[in-house]
Design a protein around this motif. Sequence first.
Motif, short mmCIF file in Angstrom:
data_model
loop_
_atom_site.label_atom_id
_atom_site.label_comp_id
_atom_site.label_asym_id
_atom_site.label_seq_id
_atom_site.Cartn_x
_atom_site.Cartn_y
_atom_site.Cartn_z
N GLU A 173 47.25 45.69 48.06
CA GLU A 173 47.73 46.72 47.16
C GLU A 173 47.32 46.44 45.72
OE1 GLU A 173 51.64 47.69 48.87
OE2 GLU A 173 52.10 47.89 46.73
N LEU A 204 33.86 46.35 40.56
CA LEU A 204 34.87 45.44 41.07
C LEU A 204 34.38 44.01 40.98
CD1 LEU A 204 35.88 47.39 44.30
CD2 LEU A 204 37.19 47.23 42.17
N VAL A 245 39.39 41.03 42.65
CA VAL A 245 39.63 42.38 43.17
C VAL A 245 38.98 42.57 44.54
CG1 VAL A 245 39.42 44.82 42.68
CG2 VAL A 245 39.62 43.20 40.80
N SER A 262 38.25 47.45 34.03
CA SER A 262 39.39 48.21 34.54
C SER A 262 39.37 49.62 33.99
CB SER A 262 40.71 47.55 34.11
OG SER A 262 40.81 46.29 34.68
N ARG A 315 36.60 51.68 35.52
CA ARG A 315 36.93 52.14 36.87
C ARG A 315 37.87 53.32 36.81
NH1 ARG A 315 37.34 46.44 38.15
NH2 ARG A 315 39.57 46.48 37.84
N ARG A 316 38.84 53.19 35.93
CA ARG A 316 39.87 54.20 35.81
C ARG A 316 39.28 55.54 35.38
NH1 ARG A 316 44.21 51.26 32.52
NH2 ARG A 316 43.27 52.23 30.70
N ILE A 356 53.90 52.97 34.02
CA ILE A 356 53.76 53.24 35.45
C ILE A 356 53.99 51.98 36.28
CG2 ILE A 356 51.25 53.06 35.17
CD1 ILE A 356 53.08 55.08 37.86
N SER A 357 53.61 50.82 35.73
CA SER A 357 53.84 49.56 36.45
C SER A 357 55.33 49.37 36.72
CB SER A 357 53.36 48.37 35.63
OG SER A 357 52.01 48.50 35.34
N LEU A 400 48.10 55.18 35.53
CA LEU A 400 47.68 53.86 35.05
C LEU A 400 46.91 54.00 33.75
CD1 LEU A 400 46.57 52.25 38.41
CD2 LEU A 400 48.44 51.47 36.97
N PHE A 448 37.42 56.06 44.12
CA PHE A 448 37.23 55.22 45.31
C PHE A 448 37.84 55.84 46.53
CE2 PHE A 448 36.64 51.83 42.20
CZ PHE A 448 35.70 51.04 42.82
N LEU A 472 43.86 47.37 45.39
CA LEU A 472 43.69 48.81 45.26
C LEU A 472 44.00 49.27 43.84
CD1 LEU A 472 43.74 51.85 46.26
CD2 LEU A 472 46.20 51.49 46.29
N LEU A 473 45.13 48.79 43.32
CA LEU A 473 45.51 49.20 41.97
C LEU A 473 44.42 48.82 40.97
CD1 LEU A 473 49.29 48.31 41.99
CD2 LEU A 473 48.31 50.57 41.69
N ARG A 474 43.91 47.62 41.16
CA ARG A 474 42.85 47.18 40.26
C ARG A 474 41.62 48.08 40.44
NH1 ARG A 474 42.11 44.43 36.57
NH2 ARG A 474 41.10 42.50 37.15
N ALA A 475 41.33 48.44 41.69
CA ALA A 475 40.15 49.26 41.95
C ALA A 475 40.27 50.63 41.31
CB ALA A 475 39.93 49.40 43.46
N VAL A 476 41.48 51.18 41.33
CA VAL A 476 41.61 52.50 40.75
C VAL A 476 41.92 52.43 39.26
CG1 VAL A 476 42.26 53.57 42.92
CG2 VAL A 476 44.04 52.82 41.34
N GLY A 477 41.79 51.27 38.69
CA GLY A 477 41.80 51.22 37.24
C GLY A 477 42.93 50.47 36.56
N ALA A 478 43.82 49.83 37.34
CA ALA A 478 44.88 49.06 36.68
C ALA A 478 44.25 47.84 36.03
CB ALA A 478 45.93 48.62 37.69
N ASP A 479 44.63 47.56 34.78
CA ASP A 479 44.11 46.34 34.18
C ASP A 479 45.08 45.19 34.45
OD1 ASP A 479 46.17 46.69 32.38
OD2 ASP A 479 44.90 47.69 30.90
N ARG A 480 44.69 44.01 34.00
CA ARG A 480 45.51 42.84 34.33
C ARG A 480 46.92 42.95 33.78
NH1 ARG A 480 40.73 38.53 34.07
NH2 ARG A 480 40.34 38.59 36.31
N LYS A 481 47.00 43.51 32.57
CA LYS A 481 48.33 43.62 31.96
C LYS A 481 49.25 44.47 32.82
CE LYS A 481 47.17 43.31 27.23
NZ LYS A 481 46.38 44.28 26.50
N GLN A 482 48.66 45.52 33.40
CA GLN A 482 49.50 46.39 34.23
C GLN A 482 49.97 45.67 35.48
OE1 GLN A 482 46.67 49.63 34.07
NE2 GLN A 482 48.22 50.98 33.22
#
Lengths: 854, 229
Positions: free
Chosen positions: A754, B54, A847, B78, B81-82, A473-474, B110, B87, A757-767
Amino acid sequence: MWSLIRLISLRHVLGSPLRALLTLVGVAVGVATLVGIAAINRSVMEAFRSTIDTVAGKADLTVAAETSGFPEELLETVRAVPGVLHASGGISVVAPVKDAPGESMYVLGVDLLDDGFFRTYEGVDTDVGKLADDLEFLNSTDRVLVTDTYATAHGLETGDAIHLVTPDGEKPFIIHGLLKETGPLKAFGGSVAVMFFGSLQEAFSKGRTLTRIDVAIDAKVGLEGMKERLQKAVGSNIEVESPDRRGQAVQTMVRSFQLGLNLGSGVALLVGVFLVYNTVSISVVQRRREIGTLRALGATRRRIRALFAFEAGVFGLVGSVLGLPMGLLVAKLAMSTVSDSISEIYVKVNARSVELGATELAVGLTMGILGSVLAALRPSWVASAVQPVEALRKDAAIGAGAVAVKSWPTYLGILLLLVAYPVTQIPPPLENFPIGGYASIFFILMGVTLLSPLVLRWLNYPFRGPGQFLFGISGRLAADNFARAPVRTSVPVGAMSIGVTMAVTLAAFIGSFQKSADEWISQAIPADLFVTSSAKLAGVQNQPMQAAIGDEIRAIPNVEVVDPVRLLQHDALGLRIFVISLNQEIYSSRGKPLILEGTLPTPEQREANFVVLSENLARRRNLGVGSTFPMKTPTGEHTYTVGAIIIDYTSDQGSVILDRTIFMKQFLTDQVDTFHVYLRDRATLEQTRAAITAKLGQRFDLYVLSNVELRDEARKLLSSAFSITYAMEAVAVALALLGIINTLLAAVLDRTREIGLLRAVGADRKQIIKLFAGEAFFIGLTGSLIGVMTGGVVGYIVTKIVGVQATGWNFPFSYPWATAVQMVVVATLAAIIAGLYPARRAARLDVVEALAYE
Amino acid sequence: MIEVSNVVKVYRRGKNEVPALQGVSLTVPRGQFLSVMGSSGSGKSTLLNLLGALDVPTSGTLKIDGKEISRFPDDELSRFRRDRLGFIFQFFNLLPTLTAVENVVLPELLAGKHRDELEPKAKLLLEQFGLKGRHSHRPDELSGGEMQRVAIARALLSEPALLLADEPTGNLDSRTGSEVLKLIREATRARNLTVVMVTHDPKAAEVGDRLVLLADGRIVGDDPVRVAA
């Protein structure tokens, strides 16, 4: 204004020091390349000119036949011309130093007594005045004077021997005395040996010929008048010129080579300046609100424009200043490669030292600053169009730049591409100066760059799939981001495409040439062994040999036929061409000359001066089968008829091919540059080679190459000639990578929320890393794809138009698929690597802070 | 569901230490809609960030669903959260390049799920939220209320255990705001979802079951919301 700059620009620049640094590096490297190449080109020409000038001394006029010489009786003829106050004859040769490949000495044969009028010789351990009576010096054929600096550098002293290769093989030359490195001894980088001219004639089998007569004239008659009188006296086959006019043939000859280098360095600077454009554009985007605020507070549009132009100018200035010392480094590193190439292809120059002159400093600063300010024109114009109301906008950086299809960059881009072809048809204003072709290349590069933002917009959909496939997805989001801020991403894409374009262009040209040249060597000159003295390739660097050597080679078992070939550089038809003499019977029976037009002259035709012309000379001088042309020879000017036109890659200046018997008669020399040896049995090639080397190798510093090896050498020569240009394309690609870092750093800043946001909704660092690495991937991929396509077009133009204009050679174009694939892979991978740093910065963002970022 | 005990959060601002939360303890049972109010600087956003995984507390423990999340490494946060959280932000935070439905499925993408299985569900949610026929519109083609409804759908798609809302009506006019609140209320109640909503709008806060007041990093009030008359 100044306080505004300090408050606004400086703070902003210092606020993103890495980006500022990248920009400076871009400008600096670009300027360094430009300046370095300019310095090398000047130094090479100066080294050559200074050899002419310092040797010419105080002469008003010079009667010269540099390549073929003339009988020494001509000196008396000249002296008898009314108005001649003084005349002194001389002869010079460039002799290879034994066992030191590529090293030569400029041997000057003069009459010291006569010559003192024009040139000053100062002895160190010798009284020059007495040399004129020094019988040992005058009567022996092996006595030379060298400079004390040369002697010291080579650990030599008076009485020691220098071993030079002559047409009779290696000979020791005894140092008779040392001279100061002044006057003519400064020529040829100081590698000069002075002999009595009679001794030189003897030692180098020159017969009783001279190559030069220096003349002092009666000022009352005037230069033009004297020139006329002298020309009349010596006949039309010998040039009478003032010294400053001499050397022009060489200047013309190397012009296209040097122009090619300049083009390469210009491209490097262009890409460097792109970084300025990139940085200023980004800063305009990021400071929209700030600009709006300034406007609301009363700053005029002009002031905003000036602010950004000034900022760019400072980048240009500082970058250029940093670039100048780097330029010296570039010059020093590349100097020997360039002068070696020129020495191998065109004329032996001894240029080792290089300095930055006032010209280069001025050019570097001007181009660096001007380029940067020009690059900032559009972004500062965009900045000045910001409305005061934007001060109130919350999403300050969102306007990363939509691209309007109907805008002046689009029109300009289309216009440039449209005129690119007609421009190539502009005839070169000077010999070897295909300015139209080069202009067209520039137009294409700029046109493609201007249009690339439009392309990016459309690439978002086609890229989503591959993005998703490669990076999940990234990758899909990366495809969107890539297309979303085309003003920002198109700059590194453009920079990358320019670098790749030039690399592909070069590969196309070289590859196409190589293919044809290979075919030529294996078909037209299919000899089994090629024997030369002092250099692997006959032509510029080798020492011609006595014809009798041919008999010694012929006597070796298994040798069937030996063709003695002469490759004489000669001024004819306004070019320094090669006069090639060979045994036409052998040539036509053994080889398969690639005839384009006509037939090889019959023995009767040869007697009537029917010759064979190389394709490129015919094209350059518009000669066809049946055409006639004049050529000066030591036996006077003759008129030749073109019997056939063949493919021949001996020289980019062109070749005239004569039968050996005619050549010897007209050029009064039987010396040989390369023996083409045909064997009875190829299986014993190695034994035969060993036999030749054992018999003659030591004496003549021989190189014995097989046909395959000769092809390899030709190939090496070609690639070394273009190695600096290749290096410059690599620099351009490297600068493009800096552009990617620059762009992505800005993108990280602009998209901070942005990312949050991505991190907040669950994207990890790799993504997140994949998100930016993916964008870098798309930048690299697009840039290199545009590059390999544009490179095909530009390569075609260079091969079929510029190359034809510059060399007269018209060989088939072949697209360099391997290079193209390689470039796409390498550029894309390199782009990803460049993207990793910004990507990691993005991934490390806090984040909470990122979410709160405006 | 949520057990916050004695959580302290201190930010460093240069040389200064700024205490944002000074020993907050709080338990929220499953299905409760908790409104958190307080003036700016009271620590309400910090509390939300901690609950949203967070950020991590300086000291104290923070359990969600029985899991002590304050010591999770970043990747695990992460993932947490996912999988477990939804949120909703004041500024919607939709990706401008994606369509409404794409924005909704983004967190699940994701998480590595496949788009095809997500889209029908996402479209259904959007329809339920009154966005029928708008799912292929991009954020700049939607009104503020519509964008927030897309954001709510995004938060709910993965069926999280906990929904966190940060001033969800702060950027909307009052009519649209109350519609959005109503939507959140109904959607979460139907799913028996725990909600923590931070706001400084007393009217918005009344939507919840319980109202916690924060001031200077401490809880200064904790009352059930009386059902509006």
